[in-house]
Write a protein that holds these residues in place. Structure first.
Motif, PDB file in Angstrom:
ATOM      1  N   HIS A  18     -11.923  31.968  -0.405  1.00 46.30           N
ATOM      2  CA  HIS A  18     -11.742  31.629   0.923  1.00 46.30           C
ATOM      3  C   HIS A  18     -12.377  30.251   1.477  1.00 46.30           C
ATOM      4  O   HIS A  18     -13.349  29.646   0.835  1.00 46.30           O
ATOM      5  N   PHE A  19     -11.556  29.594   2.359  1.00 45.56           N
ATOM      6  CA  PHE A  19     -12.166  28.470   2.953  1.00 45.56           C
ATOM      7  C   PHE A  19     -12.537  28.826   4.326  1.00 45.56           C
ATOM      8  O   PHE A  19     -11.555  28.915   5.198  1.00 45.56           O
ATOM      9  N   GLY A  20     -13.812  29.110   4.910  1.00 52.63           N
ATOM     10  CA  GLY A  20     -14.012  29.561   6.412  1.00 52.63           C
ATOM     11  C   GLY A  20     -13.294  30.821   6.281  1.00 52.63           C
ATOM     12  O   GLY A  20     -13.430  31.791   5.377  1.00 52.63           O
ATOM     13  N   ARG A  21     -12.272  30.972   7.155  1.00 52.01           N
ATOM     14  CA  ARG A  21     -11.387  32.214   7.503  1.00 52.01           C
ATOM     15  C   ARG A  21     -10.150  32.185   6.761  1.00 52.01           C
ATOM     16  O   ARG A  21      -9.533  33.180   6.832  1.00 52.01           O
ATOM     17  N   HIS A  22     -10.100  30.977   6.292  1.00 52.07           N
ATOM     18  CA  HIS A  22      -8.698  30.913   5.490  1.00 52.07           C
ATOM     19  C   HIS A  22      -8.795  31.289   3.974  1.00 52.07           C
ATOM     20  O   HIS A  22      -9.590  30.858   3.347  1.00 52.07           O
ATOM     21  N   THR A  23      -7.698  32.340   3.666  1.00 52.09           N
ATOM     22  CA  THR A  23      -7.733  32.652   2.208  1.00 52.09           C
ATOM     23  C   THR A  23      -6.836  31.542   1.315  1.00 52.09           C
ATOM     24  O   THR A  23      -5.477  31.885   1.640  1.00 52.09           O
ATOM     25  N   ALA A  24      -7.336  30.946   0.520  1.00 54.41           N
ATOM     26  CA  ALA A  24      -6.564  29.965  -0.394  1.00 54.41           C
ATOM     27  C   ALA A  24      -6.152  30.639  -1.405  1.00 54.41           C
ATOM     28  O   ALA A  24      -4.690  30.524  -1.934  1.00 54.41           O
ATOM     29  N   VAL A  25      -6.861  31.520  -2.331  1.00 57.79           N
ATOM     30  CA  VAL A  25      -6.436  32.302  -3.399  1.00 57.79           C
ATOM     31  C   VAL A  25      -6.841  33.786  -3.043  1.00 57.79           C
ATOM     32  O   VAL A  25      -7.940  34.055  -2.739  1.00 57.79           O
ATOM     33  N   GLY A  42       5.026  27.032  -6.600  1.00 58.80           N
ATOM     34  CA  GLY A  42       4.783  27.665  -5.351  1.00 58.80           C
ATOM     35  C   GLY A  42       4.804  26.795  -4.075  1.00 58.80           C
ATOM     36  O   GLY A  42       4.762  25.608  -4.413  1.00 58.80           O
ATOM     37  N   PRO A  43       5.200  27.274  -2.898  1.00 57.36           N
ATOM     38  CA  PRO A  43       5.401  26.404  -1.823  1.00 57.36           C
ATOM     39  C   PRO A  43       3.905  25.648  -1.567  1.00 57.36           C
ATOM     40  O   PRO A  43       2.824  25.832  -1.869  1.00 57.36           O
ATOM     41  N   ASN A  44       4.087  24.531  -0.659  1.00 57.13           N
ATOM     42  CA  ASN A  44       2.939  23.680  -0.254  1.00 57.13           C
ATOM     43  C   ASN A  44       1.860  24.623   0.323  1.00 57.13           C
ATOM     44  O   ASN A  44       2.314  25.708   1.140  1.00 57.13           O
ATOM     45  N   GLY A  45       0.425  24.487  -0.143  1.00 55.40           N
ATOM     46  CA  GLY A  45      -0.425  25.619   0.480  1.00 55.40           C
ATOM     47  C   GLY A  45      -0.631  26.757  -0.071  1.00 55.40           C
ATOM     48  O   GLY A  45      -1.249  27.674   0.478  1.00 55.40           O
ATOM     49  N   ALA A  46       0.265  27.142  -1.317  1.00 53.05           N
ATOM     50  CA  ALA A  46       0.119  28.449  -1.924  1.00 53.05           C
ATOM     51  C   ALA A  46      -1.125  28.827  -2.533  1.00 53.05           C
ATOM     52  O   ALA A  46      -1.274  29.948  -2.956  1.00 53.05           O
ATOM     53  N   GLY A  47      -1.880  27.821  -2.794  1.00 52.29           N
ATOM     54  CA  GLY A  47      -3.103  28.014  -3.548  1.00 52.29           C
ATOM     55  C   GLY A  47      -3.161  27.600  -4.955  1.00 52.29           C
ATOM     56  O   GLY A  47      -4.087  27.761  -5.650  1.00 52.29           O
ATOM     57  N   LYS A  48      -2.177  26.650  -5.527  1.00 51.17           N
ATOM     58  CA  LYS A  48      -2.266  26.368  -6.918  1.00 51.17           C
ATOM     59  C   LYS A  48      -3.206  25.560  -7.315  1.00 51.17           C
ATOM     60  O   LYS A  48      -4.124  25.772  -8.095  1.00 51.17           O
ATOM     61  N   THR A  49      -3.566  24.301  -6.388  1.00 54.55           N
ATOM     62  CA  THR A  49      -4.571  23.153  -6.754  1.00 54.55           C
ATOM     63  C   THR A  49      -6.137  24.152  -6.627  1.00 54.55           C
ATOM     64  O   THR A  49      -6.884  23.908  -7.871  1.00 54.55           O
ATOM     65  N   THR A  50      -6.259  24.849  -5.659  1.00 52.55           N
ATOM     66  CA  THR A  50      -7.597  25.791  -5.662  1.00 52.55           C
ATOM     67  C   THR A  50      -7.560  26.442  -6.657  1.00 52.55           C
ATOM     68  O   THR A  50      -8.862  26.631  -7.183  1.00 52.55           O
ATOM     69  N   THR A  51      -6.507  27.114  -7.359  1.00 48.33           N
ATOM     70  CA  THR A  51      -6.701  27.957  -8.675  1.00 48.33           C
ATOM     71  C   THR A  51      -7.024  26.955  -9.962  1.00 48.33           C
ATOM     72  O   THR A  51      -7.984  27.633 -10.477  1.00 48.33           O
ATOM     73  N   ASP A 160      -2.267  18.810 -12.438  1.00 49.13           N
ATOM     74  CA  ASP A 160      -1.536  19.334 -11.193  1.00 49.13           C
ATOM     75  C   ASP A 160      -0.829  18.291 -10.921  1.00 49.13           C
ATOM     76  O   ASP A 160      -1.123  17.141 -10.616  1.00 49.13           O
ATOM     77  N   GLU A 161       0.537  18.568 -10.913  1.00 48.50           N
ATOM     78  CA  GLU A 161       1.693  17.675 -10.364  1.00 48.50           C
ATOM     79  C   GLU A 161       1.566  16.383 -11.256  1.00 48.50           C
ATOM     80  O   GLU A 161       1.340  15.073 -10.647  1.00 48.50           O
ATOM     81  N   PRO A 162       1.534  16.496 -12.782  1.00 49.92           N
ATOM     82  CA  PRO A 162       1.495  15.243 -13.447  1.00 49.92           C
ATOM     83  C   PRO A 162       2.627  14.239 -13.264  1.00 49.92           C
ATOM     84  O   PRO A 162       2.446  13.083 -13.526  1.00 49.92           O
ATOM     85  N   SER A 192       3.838  22.105 -10.260  1.00 47.96           N
ATOM     86  CA  SER A 192       4.638  20.850 -10.107  1.00 47.96           C
ATOM     87  C   SER A 192       5.744  21.443  -9.003  1.00 47.96           C
ATOM     88  O   SER A 192       5.973  22.711  -8.864  1.00 47.96           O
ATOM     89  N   HIS A 193       6.270  20.578  -8.104  1.00 49.75           N
ATOM     90  CA  HIS A 193       7.409  21.040  -7.291  1.00 49.75           C
ATOM     91  C   HIS A 193       8.837  20.742  -8.010  1.00 49.75           C
ATOM     92  O   HIS A 193       9.833  20.941  -7.221  1.00 49.75           O
ATOM     93  N   LEU A 194       8.492  20.102  -9.084  1.00 50.28           N
ATOM     94  CA  LEU A 194      10.102  19.700  -9.832  1.00 50.28           C
ATOM     95  C   LEU A 194      10.536  20.717 -10.388  1.00 50.28           C
ATOM     96  O   LEU A 194      10.354  20.907 -11.737  1.00 50.28           O
TER      97      LEU A 194
HETATM   98  N1  LIG Z   1     -11.558  22.251   0.552  1.00 48.97           N
HETATM   99  C1  LIG Z   1     -10.958  23.038   1.339  1.00 48.97           C
HETATM  100  N2  LIG Z   1     -11.205  23.307   2.648  1.00 48.97           N
HETATM  101  C2  LIG Z   1     -10.571  23.899   3.575  1.00 48.97           C
HETATM  102  N3  LIG Z   1      -9.201  24.504   3.103  1.00 48.97           N
HETATM  103  C3  LIG Z   1      -8.666  24.262   1.835  1.00 48.97           C
HETATM  104  C4  LIG Z   1      -9.739  23.363   0.996  1.00 48.97           C
HETATM  105  N4  LIG Z   1      -8.813  23.269  -0.203  1.00 48.97           N
HETATM  106  C5  LIG Z   1      -7.704  24.050  -0.032  1.00 48.97           C
HETATM  107  N5  LIG Z   1      -7.643  24.630   1.431  1.00 48.97           N
HETATM  108  C6  LIG Z   1      -6.501  25.319   1.906  1.00 48.97           C
HETATM  109  O1  LIG Z   1      -6.292  26.197   0.903  1.00 48.97           O
HETATM  110  C7  LIG Z   1      -4.813  26.271   0.819  1.00 48.97           C
HETATM  111  C8  LIG Z   1      -4.253  26.283  -0.441  1.00 48.97           C
HETATM  112  O2  LIG Z   1      -4.409  24.926  -0.745  1.00 48.97           O
HETATM  113  P1  LIG Z   1      -3.838  24.360  -2.207  1.00 48.97           P
HETATM  114  O3  LIG Z   1      -4.098  22.815  -2.194  1.00 48.97           O
HETATM  115  O4  LIG Z   1      -4.640  25.370  -3.097  1.00 48.97           O
HETATM  116  O5  LIG Z   1      -2.342  24.694  -2.061  1.00 48.97           O
HETATM  117  P2  LIG Z   1      -1.361  23.815  -3.059  1.00 48.97           P
HETATM  118  O6  LIG Z   1      -0.468  25.088  -3.754  1.00 48.97           O
HETATM  119  O7  LIG Z   1      -1.989  23.361  -4.273  1.00 48.97           O
HETATM  120  O8  LIG Z   1      -0.310  23.147  -2.267  1.00 48.97           O
HETATM  121  P3  LIG Z   1       0.524  21.675  -2.599  1.00 48.97           P
HETATM  122  O9  LIG Z   1       1.641  22.320  -3.134  1.00 48.97           O
HETATM  123  O10 LIG Z   1       0.689  21.338  -0.961  1.00 48.97           O
HETATM  124  O11 LIG Z   1      -0.455  20.869  -3.266  1.00 48.97           O
HETATM  125  C9  LIG Z   1      -4.163  25.616   1.859  1.00 48.97           C
HETATM  126  O12 LIG Z   1      -3.939  26.129   3.076  1.00 48.97           O
HETATM  127  C10 LIG Z   1      -5.167  24.556   2.145  1.00 48.97           C
HETATM  128  O13 LIG Z   1      -5.277  23.768   3.531  1.00 48.97           O
END
Ligand SMILES: Nc1ncnc2c1ncn2[C@@H]1O[C@H](COP(=O)(O)OP(=O)(O)OP(=O)(O)O)[C@@H](O)[C@H]1O
Length: 306
Positions: A18-25, A42-51, A160-162, A192-194
């Protein structure tokens, strides 16, 4: 190809961040078999980079567990030396050449400098190795980033998106390079989004939405879930009729001139053929083929949102 012994290079169980109240993964359970080229979509913001950042020990999970190369995330010092990663835009010394950048990094990381020439060859940068990185295109910097990730001769590559920002030729070169690396037995996890690109490259897929896995398994298995029915007819009324039948069943219909494309289950393809015949549209040419990853992606997301 994935290791036939069935070992997993990565496994996560209920991983959350979680980031604050937002659940990323959000309670993510997924795996990547050893030796696979795994696509992370996964779509933008799905949580890939965070994972990926969780797996690399760059952020700590709030719940759940994971193992990378057989070690728990808490023992990152045991597995990180065997992992190469390109997650954030890599930082280079722009005033130094590509070769010198790698030599400096090799020295800092205590990796053998003798690998630098070979790695420049692998990523296709030998010709420009003596030029300053500041003069490199985005694609060349991406490839230098991959060379950097390969310095420790890792068993596992996390990218991540090479192909981000690469031109079509760069994308093909990246694909060939990743295939060569997989051929050496390395496991590769790449986001990747490709989707068309991943369809050609990966043998394992993980699809993420809102921090959860919608699918994790062999790419073939995912692609077999959906077929594309291509319906051709000279008579627009007959085409509309078929389009209506598919639309009412909840499937996405795309129309181009005298052709309809319907992404649906294999079972529905047979139903559609029968219903079209019964409804008085006998002169249709109906072909059924495997759906594309893009169609599957859209169908899975639509299923989630409805
Ligand atoms: N350091 C952070 N602080 C606050 N929120 C974050 C942080 N890192 C990621 N998030 C939020 O977590 C969610 C998942 O982000 P993440 O970058 O993991 O998605 P993604 O699947 O990689 O997206 P994209 O395809 O756009 O790169 C998003 O809503 C993002 O705004």
């Amino acid at each position: 190809m994935p290791d036939p012994a069935g070992a997993f290079a990565i496994e996560t169980h209920g991983l959350s961040k979680h980031f604050g109240r937002h659940t990323a993964v959000d309670g993510l359970t997924m795996s990547v078999p050893a030796g696979a080229i795994a696509g992370f979509i996964g779509p933008n913001g799905a949580g890939k980079t965070t994972t990926l950042r969780l797996l690399l020990g760059l952020v700590r999970p709030d719940a759940g567990s994971a193992t990378v190369l057989g070690h728990s995330l808490t023992e990152f010092e045991r597995y990180l030396p065997r992992v190469g990663a390109l997650v954030e835009a890599p930082a280079f010394y722009p005033g130094l050449s590509g070769r010198t950048n790698l030599e400096v990094l090799a020295r800092l990381g205590s990796h053998p400098g003798s690998r630098v020439g070979e790695l420049l060859e692998v990523v296709g940068l030998s010709d420009r190795a003596r030029d300053r990185v500041g003069t490199y295109s985005l694609g060349m910097k991406q490839r230098l980033g991959v060379a950097m990730a390969l310095l420790p001769d890792p068993e596992l590559l996390i990218l991540d998106e090479p192909a981000n920002g690469l031109d079509p030729l760069g994308i093909i070169e990246m694909r060939e390079m990743l295939r060569r690396l997989a051929g050496q037995g390395k496991t590769i996890l790449l986001s990747s989004h490709l989707l068309g690109e991943l369809e050609q490259l990966t043998d394992w897929l993980i699809m993420l939405n809102q921090g959860k896995a919608l699918f994790c398994g062999p790419a073939r298995e995912l692609l077999a879930q959906l077929v594309e029915v291509v319906v051709e007819a000279q008579d627009a009324v007959q085409l509309d009729l078929v389009g209506r039948i598919a639309g009412e069943a909840g499937y996405t219909v795309t129309k181009e001139d005298r052709i309809l494309r319907i992404a649906c289950s294999a079972g529905f393809a047979d139903t559609l053929k029968r219903q079209a015949r019964e409804a008085g549209a006998p002169d249709l040419a109906i072909r059924v083929r495997e759906a594309s990853l893009e169609q599957l992606f859209l169908a899975l997301l639509k299923g989630e949102r409805s």
